[in-house]
Structures are given as C-alpha cells and as structure tokens.
Scaffold this motif. Structure first.
Motif, mmCIF file in Angstrom:
data_model
loop_
_atom_site.group_PDB
_atom_site.id
_atom_site.type_symbol
_atom_site.label_atom_id
_atom_site.label_comp_id
_atom_site.label_asym_id
_atom_site.label_seq_id
_atom_site.Cartn_x
_atom_site.Cartn_y
_atom_site.Cartn_z
ATOM 1 N N SER A 13 24.742 62.710 37.012
ATOM 2 C CA SER A 13 25.112 63.975 37.363
ATOM 3 C C SER A 13 26.435 64.113 37.855
ATOM 4 C CB SER A 13 24.042 64.595 38.233
ATOM 5 O OG SER A 13 24.291 64.224 39.573
ATOM 6 N N GLN A 16 26.913 63.140 41.591
ATOM 7 C CA GLN A 16 26.842 61.641 41.624
ATOM 8 C C GLN A 16 28.100 60.723 41.019
ATOM 9 O OE1 GLN A 16 23.267 60.825 39.358
ATOM 10 N NE2 GLN A 16 22.320 60.018 40.903
ATOM 11 N N CYS A 83 21.718 58.922 49.592
ATOM 12 C CA CYS A 83 20.835 60.192 49.511
ATOM 13 C C CYS A 83 20.568 60.719 48.389
ATOM 14 C CB CYS A 83 21.494 61.482 50.460
ATOM 15 S SG CYS A 83 21.914 61.071 52.104
ATOM 16 N N LEU A 84 21.433 60.662 47.438
ATOM 17 C CA LEU A 84 21.211 61.187 45.977
ATOM 18 C C LEU A 84 20.039 60.350 45.290
ATOM 19 C CD1 LEU A 84 24.667 62.338 44.694
ATOM 20 C CD2 LEU A 84 22.780 63.904 45.343
ATOM 21 N N ASP A 87 16.849 60.986 46.207
ATOM 22 C CA ASP A 87 16.293 62.371 45.587
ATOM 23 C C ASP A 87 16.349 63.686 46.620
ATOM 24 O OD1 ASP A 87 15.913 61.412 42.972
ATOM 25 O OD2 ASP A 87 13.881 60.848 43.384
ATOM 26 N N TYR A 88 17.222 63.394 47.614
ATOM 27 C CA TYR A 88 17.505 64.380 48.571
ATOM 28 C C TYR A 88 18.233 65.621 47.690
ATOM 29 C CZ TYR A 88 16.630 61.513 52.684
ATOM 30 O OH TYR A 88 16.389 60.535 53.530
ATOM 31 N N THR A 89 18.065 66.741 48.393
ATOM 32 C CA THR A 89 18.629 68.090 47.888
ATOM 33 C C THR A 89 20.279 68.040 48.080
ATOM 34 O OG1 THR A 89 18.605 69.153 49.804
ATOM 35 C CG2 THR A 89 16.825 69.678 48.143
ATOM 36 N N LEU A 90 20.966 68.513 47.190
ATOM 37 C CA LEU A 90 22.481 68.346 47.135
ATOM 38 C C LEU A 90 22.898 68.959 48.533
ATOM 39 C CD1 LEU A 90 25.244 68.155 46.178
ATOM 40 C CD2 LEU A 90 25.076 70.488 45.052
ATOM 41 N N GLY A 91 22.402 70.040 49.199
ATOM 42 C CA GLY A 91 22.692 70.613 50.391
ATOM 43 C C GLY A 91 22.639 69.667 51.736
ATOM 44 N N LEU A 92 21.411 69.015 51.716
ATOM 45 C CA LEU A 92 21.102 68.030 52.526
ATOM 46 C C LEU A 92 21.744 66.685 52.287
ATOM 47 C CD1 LEU A 92 19.176 67.256 55.118
ATOM 48 C CD2 LEU A 92 17.696 66.351 53.425
ATOM 49 N N THR A 93 22.181 66.398 51.230
ATOM 50 C CA THR A 93 23.132 65.183 50.974
ATOM 51 C C THR A 93 24.503 65.606 51.454
ATOM 52 O OG1 THR A 93 21.946 64.672 48.883
ATOM 53 C CG2 THR A 93 24.279 63.885 49.071
#
Length: 194
Positions: A13, A16, A83-84, A87-93
C-alpha cells in the motif's frame, strides 16, 4: 524462487511504501554513521537548535542534530513497517512509530550529552584548589612578602603553583598549608594548616 523488486514494491500500500522509503536510506546512513563513529570519523553537521541544560563546560543537551534525525527516521520507519505487518490501524501505527522515533532521539541525545560530560579539557580551574591541603615547595613570606610555590593536588594531578600568605609568620619549605582563596587569576592565598 525469483525475487522482483518492482513486484514487491507494487504489492504494498502507499503507506507501506512511504515507511519503506524512509527505512532503507535512513538505515544505510545510520550504519555508515556507526562505522565512522567506531573508526574515528565524523559524519555530523550539528546545525539547528539545541536545548541547553546547565553545564560547566558549555555543551548542552543537543536534540536536533543530524545523528538524532537519522536515528529518528530509522526507528520510526522500522517500527511503522513492523506495525503495518502486524495489521495495526494507520492511526495506531503513526502514534507508535512517531513515539518510538522521538524516544530514540531522546536516548541518542542523552547518550551524547553524557559522553560529552566525560571528556576533560585538561584546563585546570584554580577555584578547585580552594580548601585543598598541600605543602610549601618554595618559602612563602608572611603578610604577602613574596610569591612562593606550593605542591598541591588539584583535579587529580599534583601541581606546583604560586602562592602568597596573610599569616604573621613565614612558611618554610615543607610546611603543610591549606588554600583559602585565589588572588587574581592564578595565585593561591594560603594559610598554615591546623
């Protein structure tokens, strides 16, 4: 098995790709900096601001330096990639990777700050002699009659320094003395030790 960089890159993505675009060059620069540090080279062009923490030798805690930015982007990017991949969310990452990068900057700044505190310029500060005990090396006359010399340990080294005295009696060679003050820039005011 055939590896194709373009296929691997296109399978990711956009976020990434951004993290990987920071990870690869910052890691290479970090490795080069580390190698140069161990072999005695210097890769740092410390421009920018520094946050001064009160110190005797004038060097402050430097937060915005090239080394710290490289460390930030190295840890930021690899934490983001991890983190990506988890599969963490974009905000949490973003929160985790930025926090990890800032933490690394603080750690790097602290390491260099404390290393700079370990260095010694070799310049003696005469104020460090006040209160120290020594021995008269060349006679010192009473009531500032002459400038004699004393042997005294200051800053870990035995030194022979000029001295005068306000005592009422002369201080012959071998007299044990104590430094009470500094006169001018580099003459010790001494008295016979009790």
């Amino acid at each position: 098995m055939d590896f194709s960089f373009s296929e691997w890159w296109e399978s990711m993505s956009l976020i990434q790709q951004i993290y990987w675009a920071f990870a690869i060059p910052s890691t290479l620069i970090f490795i080069i900096q580390t190698i140069l540090t161990f072999i005695g080279g210097d890769f740092d062009t410390d421009g920018g601001a520094d946050f001064d923490v009160e110190m005797d030798d004038g060097a402050g805690f430097q937060f915005f330096t090239l080394k710290n930015f490289v460390a930030f982007f190295t840890i930021f990017s690899w934490t983001g990639v991890a983190c990506l991949d988890s599969d963490y969310t974009l905000g949490l990452t973003l929160i985790i990777s930025v926090s990890a990068g800032i933490l690394m900057m603080v750690i790097m700044g602290s390491i260099f700050y404390y290393f700079s505190r370990l260095t010694d310029s070799g310049t003696m500060s005469f104020k460090n002699a006040i209160g120290k005990v020594g021995e008269v090396y060349l006679p010192v006359s009473a009531k500032r009659g002459n400038i004699g010399r004393v042997s005294i340990k200051v800053q870990g080294s035995l030194r022979e320094l000029e001295a005068i005295s306000d005592d009422k009696e002369d201080l012959p060679v071998g007299t044990v003395i104590e430094v009470t003050d500094i006169i001018g820039d580099n003459v010790l005011l001494i008295t016979k030790s009790k």
